[in-house]
Design a protein around this motif. Structure first.
Motif, PDB file in Angstrom:
ATOM      1  N   SER A  76       0.822  -1.205   0.000  1.00  0.00           N
ATOM      2  CA  SER A  76       0.000   0.000   0.000  1.00  0.00           C
ATOM      3  C   SER A  76       0.858   1.259   0.000  1.00  0.00           C
TER       4      SER A  76
ATOM      5  N   THR B 119       1.840   1.739  -3.504  1.00  0.00           N
ATOM      6  CA  THR B 119       0.684   2.245  -4.233  1.00  0.00           C
ATOM      7  C   THR B 119       0.497   3.728  -3.959  1.00  0.00           C
ATOM      8  N   ARG B 120       0.566   4.107  -2.685  1.00  0.00           N
ATOM      9  CA  ARG B 120       0.436   5.531  -2.334  1.00  0.00           C
ATOM     10  C   ARG B 120       1.518   6.357  -3.010  1.00  0.00           C
TER      11      ARG B 120
ATOM     12  N   TYR C 156       0.795   6.838  -6.722  1.00  0.00           N
ATOM     13  CA  TYR C 156      -0.225   7.865  -6.933  1.00  0.00           C
ATOM     14  C   TYR C 156       0.341   9.262  -6.684  1.00  0.00           C
TER      15      TYR C 156
ATOM     16  N   LEU D 135      -6.905   9.254  -5.725  1.00  0.00           N
ATOM     17  CA  LEU D 135      -6.497   7.870  -5.456  1.00  0.00           C
ATOM     18  C   LEU D 135      -5.517   7.802  -4.284  1.00  0.00           C
ATOM     19  N   PHE D 136      -4.636   8.788  -4.180  1.00  0.00           N
ATOM     20  CA  PHE D 136      -3.716   8.864  -3.042  1.00  0.00           C
ATOM     21  C   PHE D 136      -4.492   9.041  -1.734  1.00  0.00           C
TER      22      PHE D 136
ATOM     23  N   ARG E 232      -7.611   8.371  -1.193  1.00  0.00           N
ATOM     24  CA  ARG E 232      -8.425   7.163  -1.010  1.00  0.00           C
ATOM     25  C   ARG E 232      -7.577   6.038  -0.414  1.00  0.00           C
ATOM     26  N   GLN E 233      -6.346   5.872  -0.926  1.00  0.00           N
ATOM     27  CA  GLN E 233      -5.455   4.829  -0.408  1.00  0.00           C
ATOM     28  C   GLN E 233      -5.094   5.099   1.047  1.00  0.00           C
ATOM     29  N   LEU E 234      -4.864   6.364   1.395  1.00  0.00           N
ATOM     30  CA  LEU E 234      -4.606   6.704   2.799  1.00  0.00           C
ATOM     31  C   LEU E 234      -5.773   6.285   3.684  1.00  0.00           C
ATOM     32  N   THR E 235      -6.979   6.538   3.197  1.00  0.00           N
ATOM     33  CA  THR E 235      -8.186   6.163   3.952  1.00  0.00           C
ATOM     34  C   THR E 235      -8.288   4.651   4.088  1.00  0.00           C
ATOM     35  N   LEU E 236      -8.054   3.931   2.999  1.00  0.00           N
ATOM     36  CA  LEU E 236      -8.119   2.462   3.040  1.00  0.00           C
ATOM     37  C   LEU E 236      -7.054   1.902   3.976  1.00  0.00           C
ATOM     38  N   ASP E 237      -5.857   2.476   3.948  1.00  0.00           N
ATOM     39  CA  ASP E 237      -4.783   2.017   4.832  1.00  0.00           C
ATOM     40  C   ASP E 237      -5.123   2.285   6.288  1.00  0.00           C
TER      41      ASP E 237
END
Length: 117
Positions: free
Chosen positions: A7, A10-11, A14, A103-104, A106-111
């Motif tokens: 992740s 991925t971050r 992005y 997307l960045f 969003r990825q922070l939120t998912l993490d």
């Protein structure tokens, strides 16, 4: 541990594209702006100067509208923080900046959500 590293990659991916999505378009727009000022009429004349530029303009306009809808719906569903930022970024810079920014975020939120589980 492996998911955390993935992740982060991925971050970072992005984030790099977010920066490029800001720098590359502005590297073309800022010199034009310095030469012509904020001449909206000329901007649209040049934007739709021929069929190829009109093709790209219409593609980006449609993409921007869909992106703003996606940012709002997906962002609210996931409770993404700073949701206004990619929306404003779409209008001020464009899709190339706002989409990877969203997307960045969003990825922070998912993490953050995955860390709680």
């Amino acid at each position: 541990m492996h998911a955390m590293v993935a992740s982060m990659k991925t971050r970072n991916f992005y984030l790099v594209w977010c920066v490029l999505g800001l720098v590359l378009p502005f590297s073309q727009f800022v010199p034009w702006l310095l030469e012509h000022g904020l001449n909206v009429t000329l901007l649209f004349c040049e934007l739709f100067a021929n069929r190829i530029s009109a093709f790209f303009a219409m593609d980006v306009i449609v993409s921007a509208i869909v992106l703003i809808c996606f940012i709002q719906s997906e962002g609210k569903r996931l409770r993404v923080r700073f949701l206004w930022l990619p929306t404003v970024g779409t209008l001020i810079v464009g899709v190339s900046f706002a989409f990877p920014l969203f997307l960045f975020l969003r990825q922070l939120t998912l993490d953050r959500t995955a860390d709680r589980v």
